[in-house]
Motif scaffolding. Structure first.
Motif: not given
Ligand code: AMP
Ligand code: MG
Length: 495
Positions: A263-274
């Protein structure tokens, strides 16, 4: 529950010849303190969680003290980084101590991340900073809470030792656990060095250690490749379903067990942006959210390439044909996992041809209306079939309500067609659509507090993210939409 010194350690990876790793001595950080520990991870190895408070335990986990059976090694591997082959990587700051077997949960390797220089450190300092270690600690346990295959985090130790990144930070050691940390790159390194005997030894080791059921098959190496392909396909589909972007999908970060790894610069989507790119160092968007499925296949073809000599030693063409065939398993497995998962997220029971359009319609609407990915699905559970007013929470997430209403009409028709009961559907949907995900800004808040030696927010996030499908009324601020400043947070490979 046993104390740490009562666990039986052994290091089966260290039984391989020394071409596979380097024996190392960790470089202990001074005056370690406990930042956080995972009870769930303790349970997996049958360790008394109270042990995490003990100085003797800290001494082991900064590498100052070895227990019988522990043999610290750093593994050799290579990998394709951002599309380019890098002939030697290896554990530059991770040190494998050994493994513990548990009668229920199997075997678990314990690895110290940030415990000092190894022969593979290249220009690095062998350290990990507290900031990124908190991110890895929390996300490992959050993924497990979501039910997504992942390496685990047993505990996190901090120290006042200074570590230099873009600015001065402090060091930390994360104690990670996985049945094995072997990567695609562990195979690539021997393929590109033309060391086919080692390639075979490694495959034999992986099969014996983690895929024993394949050993009896007619072609265990092909079966291994196929199984890694299927697991990776399902893993990536699960990431897409929950809105997780890994950020650095290099082949050295791809697990041979199909686990989310590094795990490094991972992210969960906030607003949906593919097109979401979580890693600010990824200027071309190679690892953008929507590209993960195709990157998964690209990475698997690197693995398949590296395994060619195992598939057919004499006949290169036959080997290539087998590899191609195997790679064809990927897309259907991914699509099936994703479609089934999406159907479940929408609370649909039977499969219909039109489901694809229904899902695409929602995603398109979410994208245009900048709706929050997690909350749209979670709130959709509350939508009532008979009462259009009942969809307020989900409807409010869309800037153009009429666009949502149009989609919701189709959705209601679909629900009516399968005589879906609202209460039942809501229950099913809540079991698969998390209310809480580890949004960047939440991790950031915990990191800031931890900088002042206040670890309460790390603990709170761990507790809530470990059970993300349940409601946590006392901690419901963690389900809020991200604040405006969240957009400014920048995460890069620097860790
Ligand atoms: P990552 O992108 O973090 O998975 O790391 C890629 C490679 O760089 C791996 O071989 C790591 O072990 C190595 N690496 C990253 N950071 C450091 C560091 N601070 N010290 C030594 N090696 C590092
Ligand atoms: Mg890595």
């Amino acid at each position: 529950m046993p104390a740490l010194h009562e666990l039986q350690f052994r290091n089966s990876f260290a039984r391989l010849p020394e071409t596979f790793f380097a024996r190392v001595r960790p470089t202990p950080m001074p005056a370690p303190y406990l930042v956080a520990g995972s009870r769930a991870a303790c349970e997996l190895i049958g360790l008394d969680p109270a042990e995490l408070q003990q100085e003797a335990t800290h001494a082991c986990f900064i590498g100052d003290r070895l227990l019988p059976g522990m043999e610290p090694v750093a593994a050799l591997y290579a990998g394709h980084q951002f599309g380019h082959y890098v002939p030697q990587l290896g554990d530059g700051r991770a040190i494998l101590l050994g493994e513990v077997a548990h009668p229920d949960s199997g075997h678990w390797e314990l690895q110290l991340k940030g415990a000092g220089l190894t022969p593979f450190s290249r220009d690095g300092d062998g350290r990990a900073v507290l900031r990124s270690s908190i991110r890895e600690f929390l996300c490992s346990e959050a993924m497990a809470g979501l039910g997504i295959p992942t390496t685990r985090a047993l505990c996190l130790l901090g120290s006042d030792e200074e570590v230099y990144r873009e600015r001065i930070e402090t060091g930390a050691v994360l104690v990670r656990m996985a049945p094995s940390f072997i990567r695609f790159g562990s195979f690539e390194v021997f393929f590109y060095r033309d060391r086919h005997a080692e390639l075979r030894q490694l495959a034999d080791y992986v099969i014996a250690h983690d895929y024993p059921e394949l050993a009896e098959l007619e072609h265990p190496y092909l079966a291994l490749l196929e199984e890694v392909i299927r697991r990776t396909a399902r893993l990536v589909a699960q990431w897409q379903l929950v809105g997780f972007a890994h950020g650095v999908l290099n082949t050295d970060n791809m697990s041979m067990l199909g686990l989310t790894l590094d795990y490094g610069p991972y992210g969960f989507l906030d607003r949906y942006d593919p097109g979401f790119v979580c890693n600010h160092s990824d200027h071309h968007g190679r690892y953008a959210f929507e590209r993960q499925p195709s990157i998964g296949l690209w990475n698997l073809s690197c693995l398949a390439q590296a395994m060619l000599p195992l598939l057919d030693q004499e006949n290169g063409e036959a080997a290539a044909e087998m590899a191609q065939q195997a790679l064809r398993l990927y897309e259907p497995e991914l699509v099936q996992t994703w479609s089934q998962g999406m159907r479940a997220k929408l609370g649909l029971q039977a499969a219909r041809d039109s489901d694809k359009d229904l899902v695409a319609g929602l995603l398109d609407c979410m994208h245009r209306q900048q709706a929050d990915y997690t909350l749209t699905f979670r709130h959709l559970a509350q939508l009532r079939q008979d009462e259009p007013g009942g969809d307020a929470p989900v409807r409010d997430l869309f800037t153009d309500r009429a666009a949502f209403d149009a989609w919701a009409r189709d959705y209601r028709m679909r629900l009516a067609a399968e005589q879906s009961s609202d209460a039942d559907r809501a229950r099913r949907m809540r079991a698969v659509n998390p209310r809480y995900v580890l949004r960047n800004y939440l991790a950031q808040q915990a990191i800031e507090r931890a900088g002042n030696r206040d670890f309460s927010e790390v603990e709170r996030l761990l507790r809530v993210m470990s059970a993300p499908y349940e409601e946590h009324p006392q901690d419901d601020d963690l389900a809020a939409l991200p604040p405006d400043w969240a957009e400014q947070i920048s995460v890069s490979c620097s860790s």
